[in-house]
Scaffold this motif. Sequence first.
Motif, PDB file in Angstrom:
ATOM      1  N   GLY A   1       7.728  10.793  -2.469  1.00 30.25           N
ATOM      2  CA  GLY A   1       7.000  11.538  -1.450  1.00 30.25           C
ATOM      3  C   GLY A   1       5.556  11.761  -1.827  1.00 30.25           C
ATOM      4  N   LEU A   2       5.312  12.121  -3.090  1.00 33.69           N
ATOM      5  CA  LEU A   2       3.961  12.428  -3.544  1.00 33.69           C
ATOM      6  C   LEU A   2       3.051  11.205  -3.476  1.00 33.69           C
ATOM      7  N   PHE A   3       3.584  10.036  -3.834  1.00 31.93           N
ATOM      8  CA  PHE A   3       2.769   8.820  -3.875  1.00 31.93           C
ATOM      9  C   PHE A   3       2.717   8.104  -2.523  1.00 31.93           C
ATOM     10  N   SER A   4       3.353   8.670  -1.501  1.00 34.03           N
ATOM     11  CA  SER A   4       3.412   7.977  -0.204  1.00 34.03           C
ATOM     12  C   SER A   4       2.064   7.954   0.512  1.00 34.03           C
ATOM     13  N   THR A   5       1.113   8.758   0.064  1.00 33.94           N
ATOM     14  CA  THR A   5      -0.239   8.702   0.646  1.00 33.94           C
ATOM     15  C   THR A   5      -1.255   8.141  -0.345  1.00 33.94           C
ATOM     16  N   LEU A   6      -0.787   7.598  -1.463  1.00 36.93           N
ATOM     17  CA  LEU A   6      -1.707   7.106  -2.488  1.00 36.93           C
ATOM     18  C   LEU A   6      -2.571   5.960  -1.963  1.00 36.93           C
ATOM     19  N   ASP A   7      -1.986   5.116  -1.095  1.00 34.51           N
ATOM     20  CA  ASP A   7      -2.785   4.021  -0.535  1.00 34.51           C
ATOM     21  C   ASP A   7      -3.928   4.553   0.324  1.00 34.51           C
ATOM     22  N   ALA A   8      -3.662   5.610   1.085  1.00 35.54           N
ATOM     23  CA  ALA A   8      -4.714   6.199   1.913  1.00 35.54           C
ATOM     24  C   ALA A   8      -5.773   6.894   1.056  1.00 35.54           C
ATOM     25  N   LEU A   9      -5.355   7.498  -0.043  1.00 31.86           N
ATOM     26  CA  LEU A   9      -6.296   8.184  -0.919  1.00 31.86           C
ATOM     27  C   LEU A   9      -7.233   7.207  -1.634  1.00 31.86           C
ATOM     28  N   LEU A  10      -6.709   6.021  -1.965  1.00 36.80           N
ATOM     29  CA  LEU A  10      -7.486   5.070  -2.758  1.00 36.80           C
ATOM     30  C   LEU A  10      -7.995   3.883  -1.953  1.00 36.80           C
ATOM     31  N   GLY A  11      -7.479   3.690  -0.738  1.00 39.72           N
ATOM     32  CA  GLY A  11      -7.924   2.575   0.075  1.00 39.72           C
ATOM     33  C   GLY A  11      -7.451   1.230  -0.422  1.00 39.72           C
ATOM     34  N   VAL A  12      -6.346   1.217  -1.139  1.00 37.74           N
ATOM     35  CA  VAL A  12      -5.781  -0.014  -1.698  1.00 37.74           C
ATOM     36  C   VAL A  12      -4.329  -0.110  -1.254  1.00 37.74           C
ATOM     37  N   PRO A  13      -3.864  -1.290  -0.820  1.00 40.32           N
ATOM     38  CA  PRO A  13      -2.464  -1.423  -0.381  1.00 40.32           C
ATOM     39  C   PRO A  13      -1.485  -0.936  -1.445  1.00 40.32           C
ATOM     40  N   ILE A  14      -0.418  -0.302  -0.978  1.00 44.58           N
ATOM     41  CA  ILE A  14       0.521   0.319  -1.911  1.00 44.58           C
ATOM     42  C   ILE A  14       1.169  -0.691  -2.833  1.00 44.58           C
ATOM     43  N   ASP A  15       1.396  -1.938  -2.363  1.00 45.24           N
ATOM     44  CA  ASP A  15       2.032  -2.915  -3.246  1.00 45.24           C
ATOM     45  C   ASP A  15       1.126  -3.285  -4.416  1.00 45.24           C
ATOM     46  N   GLU A  16      -0.197  -3.214  -4.219  1.00 46.89           N
ATOM     47  CA  GLU A  16      -1.115  -3.453  -5.326  1.00 46.89           C
ATOM     48  C   GLU A  16      -1.138  -2.258  -6.280  1.00 46.89           C
ATOM     49  N   LEU A  17      -1.041  -1.062  -5.729  1.00 49.32           N
ATOM     50  CA  LEU A  17      -1.098   0.130  -6.563  1.00 49.32           C
ATOM     51  C   LEU A  17       0.137   0.272  -7.450  1.00 49.32           C
ATOM     52  N   VAL A  18       1.326   0.005  -6.894  1.00 50.87           N
ATOM     53  CA  VAL A  18       2.537   0.212  -7.694  1.00 50.87           C
ATOM     54  C   VAL A  18       2.637  -0.800  -8.830  1.00 50.87           C
ATOM     55  N   ASP A  19       1.910  -1.906  -8.723  1.00 44.09           N
ATOM     56  CA  ASP A  19       1.874  -2.851  -9.835  1.00 44.09           C
ATOM     57  C   ASP A  19       1.135  -2.285 -11.036  1.00 44.09           C
ATOM     58  N   GLN A  20       0.365  -1.221 -10.787  1.00 46.11           N
ATOM     59  CA  GLN A  20      -0.411  -0.619 -11.871  1.00 46.11           C
ATOM     60  C   GLN A  20       0.212   0.676 -12.388  1.00 46.11           C
TER      61      GLN A  20
END
Length: 410
Positions: A320-339
């Motif tokens: 739930g907490l990371f579900s807006t991480l893509d909006a916060l960083l402007g990077v697709p979530i699939d790219e973010l979870v790889d990191q």
Amino acid sequence: MDEPQDLCIARQPICDADGRIVGYELLYRAYSQAVAAVQDRDLATTEVVVTGFLDLGLDTLVRAHPAHINLSPAFLEGQLELPAITDRIVLELPGDAAATEARIEGATRLAEQGFRLVLDDFEYGLELEPLLEIASGVKLDMTALEPARLQEYAALAHASGLPVIAKGVEDHGLLREARALRCSAFQGYYFTAPELIRGRSLPGNHAVLLNLLNRLQDPDLEVDELDRLVVQDATLAYRLLRYANSAALSLSRRVETVRDAVLLLGARLVRQWTTLLVLARFGDAHPEPLLDSALLRARMCQILTTEQHIASADAGFTAGLFSTLDALLGVPIDELVDQISLERSVREALVSGNGELGRLLRRTVAYEAGRWASLPVEDLTGLKPAYDAAVRWCDETRALLADVHPGSAD
């Protein structure tokens, strides 16, 4: 009068041009109704929403902001009386209701009592002239009207000295259009919708924070390593110690170091709060609703995963907490979870929405947004208590974050 029905209720933020919350519209529907959203605004249901706002209370639902409520014809025409809380609520007059003499008289009476009136789904007609004279504003639906009509109606409202709220602001393009119309407030899914660019390089400070998030997700993180990770960021360490020494925790002695905080509060709580503080740093330059959504979804998923035994409470909270991480960083979530090192179920939930946790996250997001038509009635009865509890926790946590991280204050 019929017995009041159990209600689903959610809030949708209304923001100013800088993304600060200036109000909430309260969305609701009764469990017993068909899957479609509320159409006939049942009088008993409306009375419950207006006078009681369920067991949550107005302060919890909207904090110090005004609550926008869609007014049923019975209240508008004076068949039922509204409570005298004119400073806390804004009444939205439905645009699809004919401007009959009885309704104009009712609106005039409410305005004389001190209520603020907004003409919802505004489309001009001569019969609305009396309402324009007493209204406090109008709402234009950015997705329902052609651009020429939007320009015409916005110009007419401005000429009447009325502020314009743009609703249905679903993406960045519609936000730009609404700003061009000189709207003063904005409402819609844009505020939690990401503007994504694939392959975007994160700013240096964000890359460092993302690496910190990655390390914090390790459940086996040793105390020494956790201490080292936090103290290398002086601002983060300072804010964590402010949290540890806050009145909300009422610890028996003052916490002087991050290591003290870990020993007194436990590594799990310190990891969780450090993660919240990092996300608050990401959110400093974004609309307030983004962080609110992250907090609400985190707590709601945490409660539901525990109740339904489909994942650990930590996994639900993280999803739930990371579900807006893509909006916060402007990077697709699939790219973010790889990191970020995440449990497989959390990764799957965030990227594809699959798996038990993914399905739960999708239901949580739908409930939060008031998209109840997409949910079976049996889901509504189970999601409502979790949502109510999450709203309380979210607002308590926001107050704490505002104290230890001033940039996250309303």
